[in-house]
Each structure stands twice: as C-alpha cells, then as structure tokens.
Design a protein around this motif. Structure first.
Motif, PDB file in Angstrom:
ATOM      1  N   TYR A   6       0.826  -1.215   0.000  1.00  0.00           N
ATOM      2  CA  TYR A   6       0.000   0.000   0.000  1.00  0.00           C
ATOM      3  C   TYR A   6       0.858   1.261   0.000  1.00  0.00           C
ATOM      4  CZ  TYR A   6      -4.420  -2.460   0.366  1.00  0.00           C
ATOM      5  OH  TYR A   6      -5.508  -3.239   0.089  1.00  0.00           O
TER       6      TYR A   6
ATOM      7  N   LEU B 218       1.647   1.838  -3.554  1.00  0.00           N
ATOM      8  CA  LEU B 218       0.462   2.375  -4.244  1.00  0.00           C
ATOM      9  C   LEU B 218       0.254   3.843  -3.891  1.00  0.00           C
ATOM     10  CD1 LEU B 218      -2.043   1.992  -6.004  1.00  0.00           C
ATOM     11  CD2 LEU B 218      -3.261   1.184  -3.984  1.00  0.00           C
TER      12      LEU B 218
ATOM     13  N   TYR C  11      -1.025   1.737 -11.861  1.00  0.00           N
ATOM     14  CA  TYR C  11      -2.015   1.201 -10.923  1.00  0.00           C
ATOM     15  C   TYR C  11      -2.378  -0.247 -11.303  1.00  0.00           C
ATOM     16  CZ  TYR C  11      -6.471   0.457  -8.621  1.00  0.00           C
ATOM     17  OH  TYR C  11      -7.490  -0.080  -7.881  1.00  0.00           O
TER      18      TYR C  11
ATOM     19  N   HIS D  63      -1.219  -9.100  -6.524  1.00  0.00           N
ATOM     20  CA  HIS D  63      -1.915 -10.397  -6.481  1.00  0.00           C
ATOM     21  C   HIS D  63      -0.980 -11.551  -6.851  1.00  0.00           C
ATOM     22  CE1 HIS D  63      -6.033  -9.125  -5.516  1.00  0.00           C
ATOM     23  NE2 HIS D  63      -5.707  -7.995  -6.147  1.00  0.00           N
TER      24      HIS D  63
ATOM     25  N   ARG E  43      -9.295 -12.358 -14.285  1.00  0.00           N
ATOM     26  CA  ARG E  43     -10.502 -11.614 -13.890  1.00  0.00           C
ATOM     27  C   ARG E  43     -10.152 -10.444 -12.963  1.00  0.00           C
ATOM     28  NH1 ARG E  43     -14.966 -14.796 -10.591  1.00  0.00           N
ATOM     29  NH2 ARG E  43     -13.989 -13.748  -8.839  1.00  0.00           N
ATOM     30  N   ILE E  44      -9.179 -10.685 -12.102  1.00  0.00           N
ATOM     31  CA  ILE E  44      -8.754  -9.632 -11.177  1.00  0.00           C
ATOM     32  C   ILE E  44      -8.070  -8.505 -11.949  1.00  0.00           C
ATOM     33  CG2 ILE E  44      -7.131  -9.112  -9.320  1.00  0.00           C
ATOM     34  CD1 ILE E  44      -7.748 -11.842  -8.143  1.00  0.00           C
TER      35      ILE E  44
ATOM     36  N   GLU F  78     -10.535  -6.297 -13.465  1.00  0.00           N
ATOM     37  CA  GLU F  78     -11.185  -5.386 -12.513  1.00  0.00           C
ATOM     38  C   GLU F  78     -10.342  -4.130 -12.304  1.00  0.00           C
ATOM     39  OE1 GLU F  78     -12.212  -7.407  -8.891  1.00  0.00           O
ATOM     40  OE2 GLU F  78     -13.630  -8.740  -9.883  1.00  0.00           O
ATOM     41  N   TYR F  79      -9.037  -4.317 -12.153  1.00  0.00           N
ATOM     42  CA  TYR F  79      -8.150  -3.151 -12.012  1.00  0.00           C
ATOM     43  C   TYR F  79      -8.153  -2.326 -13.308  1.00  0.00           C
ATOM     44  CZ  TYR F  79      -6.251  -4.864  -7.592  1.00  0.00           C
ATOM     45  OH  TYR F  79      -6.119  -5.251  -6.285  1.00  0.00           O
TER      46      TYR F  79
ATOM     47  N   ALA G 283     -10.514  -2.104 -15.516  1.00  0.00           N
ATOM     48  CA  ALA G 283     -11.798  -1.417 -15.698  1.00  0.00           C
ATOM     49  C   ALA G 283     -11.849  -0.120 -14.885  1.00  0.00           C
ATOM     50  CB  ALA G 283     -12.937  -2.342 -15.287  1.00  0.00           C
TER      51      ALA G 283
ATOM     52  N   LYS H 127     -20.527 -10.166  -4.626  1.00  0.00           N
ATOM     53  CA  LYS H 127     -19.860  -9.002  -5.230  1.00  0.00           C
ATOM     54  C   LYS H 127     -20.919  -8.160  -5.938  1.00  0.00           C
ATOM     55  CE  LYS H 127     -15.928  -7.213  -7.410  1.00  0.00           C
ATOM     56  NZ  LYS H 127     -14.528  -7.182  -7.113  1.00  0.00           N
TER      57      LYS H 127
ATOM     58  N   ILE I 184     -19.523  -3.070  -9.325  1.00  0.00           N
ATOM     59  CA  ILE I 184     -18.056  -3.039  -9.292  1.00  0.00           C
ATOM     60  C   ILE I 184     -17.440  -4.264  -9.960  1.00  0.00           C
ATOM     61  CG2 ILE I 184     -17.841  -1.487  -7.328  1.00  0.00           C
ATOM     62  CD1 ILE I 184     -17.490  -3.911  -5.526  1.00  0.00           C
TER      63      ILE I 184
ATOM     64  N   SER J 217     -16.089  -6.019 -13.375  1.00  0.00           N
ATOM     65  CA  SER J 217     -15.390  -5.406 -14.524  1.00  0.00           C
ATOM     66  C   SER J 217     -16.331  -5.148 -15.693  1.00  0.00           C
ATOM     67  CB  SER J 217     -14.211  -6.274 -14.958  1.00  0.00           C
ATOM     68  OG  SER J 217     -14.638  -7.588 -15.189  1.00  0.00           O
TER      69      SER J 217
ATOM     70  N   PHE K 138     -17.676   0.415  -3.249  1.00  0.00           N
ATOM     71  CA  PHE K 138     -16.432  -0.277  -2.865  1.00  0.00           C
ATOM     72  C   PHE K 138     -16.263  -0.290  -1.345  1.00  0.00           C
ATOM     73  CE2 PHE K 138     -14.688   0.143  -7.285  1.00  0.00           C
ATOM     74  CZ  PHE K 138     -14.310  -1.175  -7.437  1.00  0.00           C
TER      75      PHE K 138
ATOM     76  N   PHE L 280     -15.988  -3.521   0.881  1.00  0.00           N
ATOM     77  CA  PHE L 280     -14.834  -3.770   1.748  1.00  0.00           C
ATOM     78  C   PHE L 280     -15.290  -4.156   3.160  1.00  0.00           C
ATOM     79  CE2 PHE L 280     -11.781  -2.117   4.875  1.00  0.00           C
ATOM     80  CZ  PHE L 280     -10.667  -2.852   4.524  1.00  0.00           C
TER      81      PHE L 280
ATOM     82  N   SER M  73     -15.200  -7.980   4.615  1.00  0.00           N
ATOM     83  CA  SER M  73     -14.276  -8.162   5.745  1.00  0.00           C
ATOM     84  C   SER M  73     -15.026  -8.677   6.958  1.00  0.00           C
ATOM     85  CB  SER M  73     -13.601  -6.834   6.103  1.00  0.00           C
ATOM     86  OG  SER M  73     -12.920  -6.328   5.009  1.00  0.00           O
TER      87      SER M  73
ATOM     88  N   LEU N 175     -12.339 -14.550  -4.888  1.00  0.00           N
ATOM     89  CA  LEU N 175     -11.248 -14.110  -5.746  1.00  0.00           C
ATOM     90  C   LEU N 175     -11.642 -12.759  -6.325  1.00  0.00           C
ATOM     91  CD1 LEU N 175      -8.559 -15.311  -6.820  1.00  0.00           C
ATOM     92  CD2 LEU N 175      -9.818 -16.063  -8.828  1.00  0.00           C
ATOM     93  N   SER N 176     -10.979 -11.709  -5.836  1.00  0.00           N
ATOM     94  CA  SER N 176     -11.392 -10.368  -6.269  1.00  0.00           C
ATOM     95  C   SER N 176     -10.252  -9.379  -6.081  1.00  0.00           C
ATOM     96  CB  SER N 176     -12.598  -9.924  -5.437  1.00  0.00           C
ATOM     97  OG  SER N 176     -12.936  -8.594  -5.731  1.00  0.00           O
ATOM     98  N   SER N 177     -10.382  -8.228  -6.746  1.00  0.00           N
ATOM     99  CA  SER N 177      -9.397  -7.160  -6.557  1.00  0.00           C
ATOM    100  C   SER N 177      -9.552  -6.585  -5.154  1.00  0.00           C
ATOM    101  CB  SER N 177      -9.614  -6.067  -7.598  1.00  0.00           C
ATOM    102  OG  SER N 177     -10.925  -5.553  -7.486  1.00  0.00           O
ATOM    103  N   ARG N 178      -8.550  -5.834  -4.718  1.00  0.00           N
ATOM    104  CA  ARG N 178      -8.598  -5.228  -3.380  1.00  0.00           C
ATOM    105  C   ARG N 178      -9.492  -3.993  -3.416  1.00  0.00           C
ATOM    106  NH1 ARG N 178      -6.627  -8.754   0.330  1.00  0.00           N
ATOM    107  NH2 ARG N 178      -4.821  -9.819  -0.548  1.00  0.00           N
TER     108      ARG N 178
ATOM    109  N   LEU O 297      -9.940  -1.828  -1.143  1.00  0.00           N
ATOM    110  CA  LEU O 297      -9.265  -0.663  -0.557  1.00  0.00           C
ATOM    111  C   LEU O 297      -8.381   0.023  -1.600  1.00  0.00           C
ATOM    112  CD1 LEU O 297      -8.825   1.011   1.997  1.00  0.00           C
ATOM    113  CD2 LEU O 297      -6.934  -0.500   2.599  1.00  0.00           C
ATOM    114  N   ALA O 298      -7.692  -0.777  -2.427  1.00  0.00           N
ATOM    115  CA  ALA O 298      -6.853  -0.210  -3.483  1.00  0.00           C
ATOM    116  C   ALA O 298      -7.716   0.515  -4.509  1.00  0.00           C
ATOM    117  CB  ALA O 298      -6.041  -1.315  -4.153  1.00  0.00           C
ATOM    118  N   GLN O 299      -8.848  -0.097  -4.853  1.00  0.00           N
ATOM    119  CA  GLN O 299      -9.754   0.553  -5.820  1.00  0.00           C
ATOM    120  C   GLN O 299     -10.257   1.883  -5.255  1.00  0.00           C
ATOM    121  OE1 GLN O 299      -9.632  -0.856  -8.629  1.00  0.00           O
ATOM    122  NE2 GLN O 299     -10.702  -2.797  -8.817  1.00  0.00           N
TER     123      GLN O 299
END
Lengths: 90, 299
Positions: free
Chosen positions: A15, A18, A50, A58, A67-68, A71-72, A74, B17, B21, B23, B257, B261, B265, B272-275, B277-279
């Motif tokens: 983080y 980032l 980013y 990941h 897929r992940i 998402e980033y 998108a 999900k 959010i 994709s 988001f 989160f 949590s 299986l997903s993006s973070r 918090l980062a988004q």
C-alpha cells in the motif's frame, strides 16, 4: 476504520508503493495544470502503474487471475476517461 | 428492489460481489461516460445558449475589475482606448486564424505589430491573454495570482488599455479568448498619480513593457470596430457538467467499494477479487484530481 488499518497493516509495503504512485500522479497532475497534454500523459501513466501494481500485488499474494486484472483495468480505464474528459473541457 | 440490492451490495444472490463493481459493469460505465461526452458535444453545437463554452465575460467588466485592482494599490485607472481594443480584437482573430496560443504568432508576429497596425503609437505596451474562463472575476484572479501578469495590471507606466473577448475554435476546442492590451501613447508622460475616475479594466501583459520605437501610422478611430463582447449567458458550462458527472460517478463507486470492503471483511467471505481498498484509493485520486482541475488558462 479498524478493518482498514488491519488491511493496510497486512500489506503495508504494497500500500505504501500504491500511495507513492497515486501521490506522484496527483502531484504531476497539479504541476502540469496549464499543460493538458502533459496532464493526460501523467494520468495515463498513473492508471497504467495502478494496473501493474494490482497485478504484481496479487501475483505476490498468489491469487493472480485474469478476472482480477480486468477489474483493475476497468477502474483504471474509467478513471482515465473521467479525467481525460475533464481536461478536454477545461 | 433485489435488482438494486444486487447492484450495490455484496450478497449471496450476486455471488458476494455488487454488480456495479464487476469489470463488465465498469467497462459499461466507461462506455456510458464516453457516450455522454459525445452527446454533450452534439448538444453543445445544437444548443449553445444552454451549454455555452463562453460566459458572461464582457470587455467592460474586465476593464472595471482591472481598474479596481489598480485603485486598490493607489494607481490611476486606465482609460479604454478604441485603437487598443481593435488591436486586441485583431490579435484574437489572428490567434484563431493561425490556430496558436502564444504571444508570438507561428510566423513570428509579435503583439506589438497589432498596436502599430491600428495606428497606435506607443511608448510602453503590454499584453495579457486568457482563455476558457467562464466569468470575468476568475480571469482577473488568475492574472493577479501570476506575478508576471500582475506586474502588467499594476504597472504605473500604462495609461490606456483595450480588451477584446472573442469566441472561436482554437486547437480543436471551442474557446473564449480574452485579449487585453496595455499602452501609453508615444509622447505622453508616464505618471503614477491617482485619478479619481471610474474603475477601468486593465490587463497585464505576458511580456515586459516595451519602449516605443513606433513610426507614425495614421489614427483610424472612425473605422475601428469595437471589441466583441460575449453577451450570451449559458445555463451551464460543459466543464461544470462533466465535473458533476465525474464526481457523482466516482462518489457512487467509492460508496459501493466501501460497502463491499466492510461487508466482505466483516463476513470474512472468501472470494477471488481485486482489493477494494486499493480501488478506493485510486478513485480518491480521481476525485481529488477532478476537484483540483481549474478552468481557463492564462498567458
């Protein structure tokens, strides 16, 4: 808030990287306030880094999946298009 | 109701999900945003009185505000000169015709050439430029915040000024140009005494005051066209609308988001997903950049 701190603590170094990418992007965006093309390049680079950050994060966590990455990608694309539109209107 | 639930909140019915959010939905949102921008462009062309790129900037108001800044510092007000206004109008027309945003044209023509073209023999001269502002106060504020432009506005050597505000297409974008020229007629004595006249607009030039070496063109007051003023007052500016759309979109996504989160949590849902918090961090970056984006540019 506790959940956020736990999440950050668990991946602190990730983080921080980032945060550095986004802070540098914001600084460049403000610094090039009167140079629209430079601003567009700066947000493109920020969005690209980013996506790279997401993929590397990941990968290191061992759960990298296409897929992940999408998402980033998108979110990065949407953010880039939003800022690009605003720059063109300003 | 379940549609909204699935759209905004993680739940077993949407595989934990929120749809918004995912994709696919985010790409769709990007497409919608681009489509709305294209629609806005067409609407801008069709209904310029509703979505104008220009504003209620008038030469009179620029002159008034400029003189107000001078009076604050105990300087004399500048008198509007029709020759300077015509020179400013010609400069704006030249910028549109040759598609440049600079004090000097691509062919090397300097601002001073426009002074002499209209027959204004100057002892000192200066030029300030601005584009894409929506109100005169923002123009003056931007100039006053720039040391070099401020130097022109509060220069005691100037006695007169002319302002032109012209709409057109510059470098592919619809633009309102503000050109402000300062001058002191050749032979006039520069003075710093305060004259108690009404506030007059005066602009700062981007380049330093220049000594007049002018020949003596014939005055052409009678043939001069007064500066064009922008009288239309659009209901909303495209920039404001785009910013509002951006802030709304990013705000909603941030909320979704954040909910994702905290709920994931809290429930400790394995997925299986993006973070999230980062988004959220990236969206906050977009939000801050959107809010920091200022209108207009000066030169």
């Amino acid at each position: 808030m506790k959940k956020i701190f736990e999440e950050i603590k668990e991946h602190l170094s990730h983080y921080l990287v980032l945060l550095f990418i986004l802070s540098f992007g914001a600084f460049a965006f403000v610094y090039f306030q009167r140079f629209p093309q430079a601003q567009i390049v700066s947000i493109f680079l920020t969005a690209s880094f980013y996506v790279f950050w997401g993929a590397i994060h990941h990968y290191l966590e061992g759960d990298l999946h296409l897929r992940i990455v999408f998402e980033y990608l998108a979110v990065a694309l949407l953010g880039f298009l939003i800022l690009w539109s605003i720059i063109n209107r300003a | 109701m379940s549609f909204l639930w699935n759209l905004f909140l993680p739940h077993h019915t949407n595989n934990h999900k929120a749809h918004l959010i995912r994709s696919s939905y985010l790409f769709l949102l990007s497409f919608c945003f681009v489509f709305l921008q294209i629609f806005l462009n067409f609407f801008l062309l069709a209904k310029p009185s509703v979505l104008g790129f220009s504003s209620n900037i008038t030469p009179e108001r620029i002159i008034e505000l400029t003189n107000a800044e001078r009076v604050k510092l105990g300087l004399s007000s500048l008198q509007e000169n029709k020759l300077l206004s015509e020179a400013a109008r010609q400069k704006a027309a030249d910028m549109f015709a040759f598609n440049y945003w600079s004090h000097i044209s691509p062919s090397g023509r300097t601002p001073w050439a426009f002074f002499t073209d209209v027959g204004y023999k100057y002892q000192y001269a200066g030029e300030n430029l601005a584009r894409d502002f929506h109100d005169p106060e923002s123009v003056i504020t931007a100039w006053m915040n720039s040391p070099s432009h401020k130097e022109n506005i509060v220069n005691s050597k100037y006695q007169e000024m002319g302002v032109a505000i012209v709409d057109g297409t510059l470098q592919g974008a619809e633009t309102t140009l503000v050109v402000q020229l300062f001058g002191t007629p050749f032979g006039a004595s520069s003075t710093t005494e305060v004259r108690k006249s009404q506030p007059i607009v005066e602009e700062k030039s981007a380049s330093a005051p220049k000594e007049v070496l002018a020949k003596s063109p014939q005055p052409q007051d009678a043939s001069l066209v007064s500066v064009s003023s922008v009288s239309k007052a659009p209901v909303a500016s495209p920039l404001d609308l785009t910013k509002a759309m951006a802030i709304f979109t990013v705000g909603v996504l941030l909320g979704v988001f954040a909910m994702d989160f905290f709920l994931v949590s809290h429930r400790q849902t394995p997925r299986l997903s993006s973070r999230s918090l980062a988004q959220m961090m990236f969206l906050i970056f977009v939000l801050i950049a959107s809010l920091l984006m200022k209108e207009g540019a000066i030169l």
